[in-house]
Design an enzyme around this catalytic site. Structure first.
Site, PDB file in Angstrom:
ATOM      1  N   GLU A 152       0.822  -1.212   0.000  1.00 41.34           N
ATOM      2  CA  GLU A 152       0.000   0.000   0.000  1.00 41.34           C
ATOM      3  C   GLU A 152       0.858   1.265   0.000  1.00 41.34           C
ATOM      4  O   GLU A 152       0.634   2.183   0.790  1.00 41.34           O
ATOM      5  CB  GLU A 152      -0.958  -0.007   1.195  1.00 41.34           C
TER       6      GLU A 152
ATOM      7  N   ASP B  14      -8.492  -8.694   4.005  1.00 45.36           N
ATOM      8  CA  ASP B  14      -8.250  -7.612   4.974  1.00 45.36           C
ATOM      9  C   ASP B  14      -9.311  -7.564   6.065  1.00 45.36           C
ATOM     10  O   ASP B  14     -10.182  -6.690   6.012  1.00 45.36           O
ATOM     11  CB  ASP B  14      -8.198  -6.269   4.221  1.00 45.36           C
TER      12      ASP B  14
ATOM     13  N   GLU C 294     -12.652  -1.997  11.928  1.00 45.32           N
ATOM     14  CA  GLU C 294     -12.696  -1.240  10.675  1.00 45.32           C
ATOM     15  C   GLU C 294     -13.860  -1.679   9.788  1.00 45.32           C
ATOM     16  O   GLU C 294     -14.513  -0.853   9.165  1.00 45.32           O
ATOM     17  CB  GLU C 294     -11.352  -1.449   9.954  1.00 45.32           C
TER      18      GLU C 294
HETATM   19  C1  GCV Z   1      -2.393   0.382   8.476  1.00 44.77           C
HETATM   20  C2  GCV Z   1      -6.021  -1.997   5.530  1.00 44.77           C
HETATM   21  C3  GCV Z   1      -6.432  -0.760   6.270  1.00 44.77           C
HETATM   22  C4  GCV Z   1      -5.277   0.220   6.388  1.00 44.77           C
HETATM   23  C5  GCV Z   1      -4.107  -0.511   7.047  1.00 44.77           C
HETATM   24  C6  GCV Z   1      -3.751  -1.721   6.205  1.00 44.77           C
HETATM   25  C7  GCV Z   1      -2.645  -2.553   6.835  1.00 44.77           C
HETATM   26  O1  GCV Z   1      -5.803  -1.718   4.190  1.00 44.77           O
HETATM   27  O2  GCV Z   1      -7.518  -0.168   5.613  1.00 44.77           O
HETATM   28  O3  GCV Z   1      -5.693   1.309   7.141  1.00 44.77           O
HETATM   29  O4  GCV Z   1      -3.002   0.331   7.201  1.00 44.77           O
HETATM   30  O5  GCV Z   1      -4.874  -2.551   6.096  1.00 44.77           O
HETATM   31  O6  GCV Z   1      -2.966  -3.498   7.512  1.00 44.77           O
HETATM   32  O7  GCV Z   1      -1.484  -2.240   6.639  1.00 44.77           O
END
Ligand code: GCV
Length: 714
Positions: A304, A378, A406
């Site tokens: 990411e 996720d 989340e």
């Molecule tokens: C810390 C998901 C979440 C992100 C998070 C990522 C990860 O994509 O939406 O906020 O980032 O996981 O676990 O690195």
């Protein structure tokens, strides 16, 4: 008369301990030590007349203070300290302090403990024994759990040692005080005023974590800033480490891969560059000078948008091993995350971590763990277990759960995560035949690893109730308890938590636990039934948006995950599709190849099926889907009724919060159901089953909802 006397005594004790009498706002978590009813209070007192702490030191002080304060709150009289165990003593002993202790501590390690009711020269004594003072602290908390839950205090014969070595919280807390995916207010780390000001909350944080066996905390977000490794921030982390140390909790830091370039102007962050390796060695030494028991590093690399070794054509193992060499002389470890997927990889996102990491099995240094999320996408309301579990026998794999919700209703929905954790831990990988559960992979027993770990992304913030709601505290609690013993049941954990958080009264415990136990499945039903996933709104992930199809990367779009079209719905991960099922052991892959032998709870995760596919119930897939949405909404309505019935048994403030949050949850469950049905119906043009209501609005209304200020998105 007696009752009045008791109240008077309680008030005296409160005054004695100088504790402010305050409303039940959730701050005390499961450590409320509420006054016990009279007979029980007498029973607790009889088993804790005196405390005999034989060891010296800060951990012993913590344990003794906790026992004294707890017993005083529960009974109205604080136990005195004594030097020899006489009748009614709680005797805390290690072999060093009391060489003759009458029980074996073999197999309990450095953190485990034994609790036994013994007869000492005709006097009944409760012996809490351990190899170390930290073990005694855990034992003390166990005894307090018994005391708080109305469990018998006689004839105790308990032995307990953690099955997993590293039991960590991961804070996704930013240096500016915000929390990524945090729904409980700002970060509890007051970075700005540390290290000079150390508020009392840090100690309460350590107490709470020690009480459930958590022994480490990663202070900063995996989307890390280089500055967290600068000298001022190391000093701040050291101040926290000093507070946590007596509670057996170590501090760890997330690191940014390009820190050597950002902090000290190095030209590269290539892990095979000698200067880069030297920089990390020096940085590790600097950290260990400030924090001699520093735990190690957590790394999100090449994921990411985060930089990593692949930017230099090196592998994850090259990167992890370079860091591992830097912390190794100090006894530190590296936790390297497997949460990776690349924008230029056209393959199924669910396959990419396995494809990247499986070939590296055997290449990691012996102080590296690979940290794997419970599922391959996720933290969805339901995901099949991650195929890496069982596929990397030569590498210690660490579990990463998300305690913060989340994707499960954020702060307000009551969705107890115990069953989700349990389901993932109990999943059978078949890596070495039947019974090769995920729990056995991560506790090291399947492949003979000594280095073992489990992490939970924290749901903690500065809200008075710590977790954004009273019921979210149960997820923190359940994580800790399962990290200590992945064999515990989510139900038993919910019972303990409810008894301590509200009251051990079965008129309360039974309905609350029943409500909690079905709550995660209900969220699956009203959000992502039958194996659907990732249909949440963009960015903040608050609310439904299955229609989104215009984001830059294909796998950011909900349409990528459900693949609904006029003919059917679901992601084909069989041979005719992405063949992700081939990443599982053959016996599982065979089962998943056929929709009829795939668990219906995971059906659309693995198969694209026609809308008129027949479910086990005999109804069509479309009708079944609509009924699942309806079931989820109805469950929430049921929780509202249950909670209403508990009004007389719950204090006003916590009752009102839960009542209001359940109303929000009901409204949002209905919204999820209606928006999803309106969208899928616009694609399949099928009528609703006869007993189902039409959505309240048309699809455009749902699409027009916008929440630019939804929390947690940083
Ligand atoms: C810390 C998901 C979440 C992100 C998070 C990522 C990860 O994509 O939406 O906020 O980032 O996981 O676990 O690195």
């Amino acid at each position: 008369m007696m009752a009045r006397l008791f109240c008077y005594m309680m008030a005296m004790v409160m005054a004695m301990l100088a504790l402010p009498v305050r409303a039940e706002d959730g701050y005390d978590l499961w450590l409320r030590y509420a006054p016990a009813e009279q007979a029980r209070a007498a029973d607790i007192s009889a088993h804790a007349r005196t405390i005999v702490p034989v060891e010296n030191g800060s951990t012993m002080e913590v344990a003794t203070r906790e026992l004294q304060r707890a017993v005083a709150h529960m009974t109205g009289s604080a136990p005195t300290l004594a030097t020899t165990p006489t009748a009614g003593a709680l005797w805390l002993a290690t072999p060093r302090s009391a060489p003759g202790i009458p029980l074996s501590l073999k197999g309990l390690g450095a953190e485990g403990y034994a609790i036994r009711s013994i007869d000492r020269g005709g006097q009944p004594v409760t012996l809490i024994a351990a190899n170390s003072d930290i073990g005694l602290l855990h034992g003390a908390f166990h005894w307090l759990r018994l005391a708080q839950t109305n469990a018998p205090l006689d004839r105790l014969d308990i032995r307990s040692a953690p099955r997993i070595g590293l039991r960590l919280l991961n804070h996704w807390d930013n240096l500016d005080g915000t929390v990524e995916r945090g729904y409980a207010g700002m970060s509890i780390w007051d970075w700005w005023r540390l290290p000079d000001y150390k508020g009392p909350r840090y100690t309460d944080y350590a107490r709470a974590n020690a009480s459930i066996g958590i022994n480490g905390t990663v202070l900063n977000n995996v989307n890390a800033k280089a500055e967290s490794l600068s000298a001022p921030y190391i000093a701040k982390a050291a101040a926290l480490a000093d507070i946590f140390r007596p509670y057996g909790i170590k501090v760890y830091l997330s690191v940014k891969w390009t820190a050597p370039m950002e902090l000290d102007g190095l030209k590269t962050a290539d892990p095979l560059d000698a200067q880069v390796a030297a920089w990390w060695k020096a940085k590790a030494s600097e950290i260990y000078r400030a924090i001699p028991d520093f735990g190690g590093f957590l790394v999100k690399a090449n994921s990411e948008g985060q930089p990593g070794p692949q930017d230099y054509d090196r592998t994850h193992a090259d990167g992890a091993n370079m860091l591992a060499a830097a912390v190794k002389p100090h006894g530190g470890i590296v936790m390297w995350r497997a949460f990776v997927y690349a924008h230029d990889n056209p393959d199924d996102r669910a396959k990419q971590a396995y494809d990247d990491f499986k070939p590296l099995d055997g290449q990691f240094a012996d102080n590296v763990l690979v940290q794997v999320k419970n599922g391959a996408i996720d933290f969805q309301p339901r995901e099949p277990f991650h195929p890496l579990f069982g596929a990397m026998p030569k590498t210690p794999l660490m579990m990463e759960f998300q305690i913060t919700k989340e994707y499960l209703g954020q702060s307000t929905h009551l969705t107890y995560l115990g069953p989700l954790f349990e389901e993932a831990l109990d999943a059978d990988t078949y890596a070495k035949g039947k019974g090769s559960t995920v729990a056995k992979v991560i506790d090291g027993s399947l492949d003979g690893h000594k280095l073992t770990g489990i992490a939970g992304v924290a749901n903690i913030g500065v809200d008075r109730d710590w977790s954004g709601s009273i019921f979210n505290q149960a997820d923190w609690y359940a994580f800790g308890r399962l990290a200590w013993d992945p064999g515990l049941s989510a139900n038993a954990i919910a019972r303990e938590w409810t008894a301590m958080t509200f009251s051990p009264d079965p008129r309360l415990v039974d309905p609350v636990v029943a409500m909690m136990m079905g709550s995660r499945e209900a969220a699956v039903d009203y959000m992502t039934p039958l194996g659907l996933a990732h249909v949440m709104a963009t960015g903040h992930h608050y609310g439904p948006a299955p229609w989104v199809s215009d984001l830059a990367r294909p796998e950011w779009n909900p349409v990528y995950y459900h693949k609904a079209d006029a003919d059917g719905i679901g992601f084909d991960r069989t041979k005719s599709g992405s063949n992700a099922i081939a990443q599982y052991a053959p016996v599982i892959a065979r089962r998943l190849a056929n929709p009829a032998t795939t668990p219906e709870s995971e059906l659309l995760w693995f198969h694209h099926l026609p809308w008129d596919y027949r479910l086990k119930s005999g109804e069509t897939l479309w009708n079944g889907l609509v009924h699942r949405y309806d079931h989820g909404v109805a469950y929430v309505a049921g929780m509202q009724r249950t909670w209403e019935g508990l009004r007389p048994l719950v204090d006003a403030e916590r009752f009102a919060q839960t009542e209001a949050f359940l109303a929000i949850q009901h409204r949002e469950a209905q919204w999820w159901r209606d928006a999803s049905i309106a969208y899928f119906q616009s694609i399949n043009h099928l009528p609703l089953p006869a007993d189902a209501m039409a959505p309240a609005h048309d699809l455009d209304w749902y699409k027009a909802q916008s929440f630019p200020y939804a929390p947690g998105h940083h």
